[in-house]
Motif scaffolding. Structure first.
Motif, PDB file in Angstrom:
ATOM      1  N   SER A 184       3.388  -8.812   3.667  1.00 34.01           N
ATOM      2  CA  SER A 184       2.628  -7.563   3.595  1.00 34.01           C
ATOM      3  C   SER A 184       1.717  -7.371   4.803  1.00 34.01           C
ATOM      4  O   SER A 184       0.816  -6.523   4.766  1.00 34.01           O
ATOM      5  CB  SER A 184       1.811  -7.519   2.297  1.00 34.01           C
ATOM      6  OG  SER A 184       2.669  -7.446   1.182  1.00 34.01           O
ATOM      7  N   THR A 210       5.630  -4.226   0.724  1.00 32.51           N
ATOM      8  CA  THR A 210       4.994  -4.185  -0.599  1.00 32.51           C
ATOM      9  C   THR A 210       5.375  -5.386  -1.462  1.00 32.51           C
ATOM     10  O   THR A 210       4.850  -5.532  -2.566  1.00 32.51           O
ATOM     11  CB  THR A 210       5.374  -2.892  -1.344  1.00 32.51           C
ATOM     12  OG1 THR A 210       6.789  -2.822  -1.498  1.00 32.51           O
ATOM     13  CG2 THR A 210       4.891  -1.673  -0.576  1.00 32.51           C
ATOM     14  N   LEU A 260      -2.010  -1.112   3.257  1.00 31.51           N
ATOM     15  CA  LEU A 260      -1.701  -2.404   2.620  1.00 31.51           C
ATOM     16  C   LEU A 260      -2.985  -3.202   2.403  1.00 31.51           C
ATOM     17  O   LEU A 260      -3.121  -3.921   1.410  1.00 31.51           O
ATOM     18  CB  LEU A 260      -0.725  -3.197   3.478  1.00 31.51           C
ATOM     19  CG  LEU A 260       0.714  -2.680   3.502  1.00 31.51           C
ATOM     20  CD1 LEU A 260       1.505  -3.345   4.627  1.00 31.51           C
ATOM     21  CD2 LEU A 260       1.403  -2.932   2.161  1.00 31.51           C
ATOM     22  N   LEU A 262       0.560   1.382  -4.461  1.00 29.54           N
ATOM     23  CA  LEU A 262       1.859   1.004  -3.890  1.00 29.54           C
ATOM     24  C   LEU A 262       2.881   2.108  -4.153  1.00 29.54           C
ATOM     25  O   LEU A 262       3.628   2.503  -3.254  1.00 29.54           O
ATOM     26  CB  LEU A 262       2.326  -0.318  -4.499  1.00 29.54           C
ATOM     27  CG  LEU A 262       3.623  -0.963  -4.000  1.00 29.54           C
ATOM     28  CD1 LEU A 262       3.603  -2.463  -4.308  1.00 29.54           C
ATOM     29  CD2 LEU A 262       4.855  -0.367  -4.646  1.00 29.54           C
TER      30      LEU A 262
END
Length: 685
Positions: A238, A268, A324, A343
């Motif tokens: 990520s 993700t 993120l 997400l």
């Protein structure tokens, strides 16, 4: 069809498409290659929809599908865990992948590797689905590594370009660093719990809460060690600080890959993994604080880098890094459902922004430099409006999907009492202004203002045109460099809207970018949607009671936000960007000159790449050179091999003088030998 067969159909359909296009692409031709792969990904999406309806009806599944290996008491199986967390990820992955597949028809139509590309993206979809559907660490690791492998192939898709090869090697090596920690964490789980099955590990985790990790020379809590090691894997996948360096360079891959890797799938995976491991992370406040601080650093400091980028794809890439970071902060605040909610919403509007960027690149004849654009609104109305929707969602505009997720994260961090929550709250709040500023800097420079394309020289009107970090717009970032050597519009040439296979996915992604947050926030965050999939301890649950009490519906939440600090920051970022780049472009130039040191620091991306090249790559080369010159040449060749030969030669030279061939020499030697033996015998007697 039984539900278990339907579960199998979801990952195996894209795999079948990957095999068909990859092995039989030449026989099938271009048209049938994309028809088969798109049809099979669509099958996977609709099967996921059917599973979603079944899960909503209360039917879960957790069991093995195939036993891969049995060693002693340990059994390694392929199995599925189908719950609301899994099915949410399945829907996101398959829908975004389907949009990317359709978009690829228009974007890659001139590329000689057309069938190979469709094979890769279908294989990528299969790998991601195996990851999210896993019910054990072994299968999770398989999907984890398969995603990394296919991303390596996709980032280096144009393998004749040195920059693409450098980028995919960089992504591969950085992810190996994270994966090493991830593998150590899984090994520690197997060592302590004796199984890799999620359910068994989670059920017994609380009984080990006071245990010390069996790490020689260290006194570390067992669960803290496991969680941090697993999270190091997430830091690689990520792209969290300091393992973030691979993601901006992965823009070397074609734009559809940027959308697939950076929107809904690979990046993700780490967020999903930590949410899945919530029963373990909830038992270690230290691990949660570590997660939160790392996420906060990423959210704020990667956003700063987005401000000076001139490559349209790199602006969106640094936006991905920052978002993120927001998700990771939510994980650290025990707001796992909020992280997954972000997400999901982020997957739609970020895929939209990447694909819109690709549409602009097509119109600009593969020129990616936003300094050479401007005024595209009247030439590309569909791309313009969808880009505006994606940008509004990204900055957290009320009623758009990104607003509900981002505001929920900020609130969750505000009420958190973990160590580091104060810094995290500052970072996510400041990040709102930064995100709005760089997002609309790109939007205004691309779609509004003077037309700067179709000219012999790039015209410069903002302060950041000397940025080297984003690279020249005509070099390695050209998506069709392998078959189109012309970059940018010719003098007098005008851009035009992209074909329907490009604009249709933009429209279909724009719809959830607007409405999905409004629809999903109440069930996902306050309706117990993840109650059977995500665990939050009572101590951490207390922090969300005020948030739950303050929520009175999605519409009211959006209306109340117009007087909130995040909205003021977002509005300030948009207005500042408009003023700087539309009205007074001389101001950014003056700021750059005044703060040259800070600009240089940002332009060099905090010198992480230089440090890695000097310390790790240079250190590895230096170590190898030392081992070669000293270990190989001097020690092995010089001492062990040549030295042995010299010693044998020396010994042979002495013996040669004894072996003279004269009988009296041998007789004399025998007499001396007998004398020595008698003397030794007398000595011991």
């Amino acid at each position: 069809m039984s539900m278990q067969n339907l579960y199998l159909l979801v990952p195996l359909a894209p795999l079948a498409g990957a095999i068909a296009a990859g092995l039989f692409g030449k026989q099938l031709g271009r048209a049938w290659s994309h028809r088969i792969t798109i049809a099979l990904v669509a099958v996977s999406f609709f099967a996921s929809l059917a599973i979603f309806r079944d899960v909503q009806a209360g039917h879960m599944f957790n069991g093995p599908v195939y036993t891969w290996l049995t060693s002693g008491d340990a059994s390694f199986q392929v199995g599925f865990l189908i719950d609301r967390l899994t099915v949410t990820m399945m829907l996101v992955v398959t829908f975004v992948s389907l949009m990317v597949h359709i978009y690829t028809i228009g974007y890659m139509q001139e590329d000689p590797g057309y069938q190979r590309f469709f094979s890769y993206i279908s294989l990528f979809t299969f790998s991601m689905l195996m990851l999210v559907m896993a019910n054990n660490f072994m299968q999770l690791f398989f999907g984890w590594e398969a995603v990394g492998l296919v991303s390596y192939l996709l980032i280096g898709f144009w393998y004749t370009r040195e920059t693409a090869i450098y980028a995919n090697l960089k992504a591969f090596l950085v992810n190996r660093v994270g994966d090493f920690g991830f593998l150590l964490g899984i090994g520690l789980v197997l060592m302590v719990f004796g199984t890799l099955d999620y359910a068994a590990v989670f059920a017994n985790a609380a009984s080990h809460v006071a245990d010390i990790a069996p790490i020689p020379g260290m006194q570390v809590n067992l669960l803290t060690a496991i969680c941090i090691l697993l999270f190091i894997g997430a830091m690689g996948k990520s792209a969290q600080f300091p393992l973030h360096v691979w993601l901006p360079d992965s823009m070397e891959g074609p734009t559809p890959i940027s959308a697939l890797i950076h929107a809904a799938t690979m990046v993700t995976a780490g967020i999903f993994m930590v949410a899945r491991m919530s029963p373990m992370f909830e038992l270690s406040d230290t691990a949660l604080s570590f997660v939160m601080v790392i996420g906060a650093i990423t959210a704020l400091f990667m956003g700063f880098l987005g401000i000076i980028q001139n490559d349209i794809k790199r602006v969106v890439a640094y936006s991905t890094l920052s978002q993120l970071g927001y998700m990771t902060v939510a994980l650290g605040a025990s707001a796992y459902s909020v992280a997954i909610f972000h997400l999901m919403t982020h997957a739609f509007f970020k895929a939209l922004l990447f694909l819109a960027a690709g549409s602009v690149i097509i119109a600009m004849h593969h020129d990616q430099d936003i300094r050479n654009m401007g005024g595209l609104k009247k030439y590309m109305p569909i791309t313009w409006i969808t880009s505006l929707i994606g940008s509004l969602a990204l900055i957290g505009t009320p009623f758009f999907s990104g607003f509900y997720a981002k505001d929920s994260i900020i609130e969750a961090v505000e009420y958190s009492h973990l160590a580091g929550s104060g810094f995290a709250y500052f970072a996510v709040l400041a990040g709102v202004f930064v995100t709005a500023f760089y997002s609309f800097r790109m939007y205004f420079l691309v779609f509004h203002g003077e037309e700067r394309f179709g000219k012999t020289e790039a015209h410069s009107h903002d302060a950041h045109h000397s940025s080297t970090s984003s690279g020249p717009a005509h070099d390695a970032h050209d998506d069709h460099a392998s078959h189109d050597e012309h970059h940018g519009l010719a003098p007098g040439q005008k851009p035009h809207e992209s074909p329907w296979v490009v604009t249709l996915p933009l429209v279909l992604l724009a719809i959830p970018s607007v409405v999905i947050g409004f629809i999903a926030i109440e069930p996902m965050l306050f309706g117990g949607y993840f109650r059977d999939a995500i665990y939050v301890s009572e101590a951490h649950l207390e922090a969300f009671k005020e948030i739950r009490d303050e929520f009175h519906g999605a519409a009211q939440m959006a209306l109340h936000s117009f007087i909130s600090i995040p909205f003021v920051f977002a509005l300030a970022g948009v207005v500042t960007s408009w003023f700087f780049y539309m009205r007074r472009p001389d101001i950014p130039a003056a700021i750059q000159q005044r703060f040259r040191g800070i600009y240089t620091l940002l332009d060099n991306k905090y010198y992480f790449d230089r440090f890695n090249d000097w310390f790790f790559a240079g250190g590895a080369r230096g170590t190898s050179r030392f081992l070669w010159k000293f270990g190989d040449i001097k020690l092995i060749d010089g001492v062990m091999v040549n030295g042995s030969a010299k010693l044998v030669g020396l010994f042979s030279g002495v013996l040669r003088h004894v072996q003279s061939g004269y009988i009296y020499h041998y007789a004399f030697s025998m007499i001396i030998g007998v004398f020595v033996l008698l003397s030794v015998r007398d000595l011991f007697e």
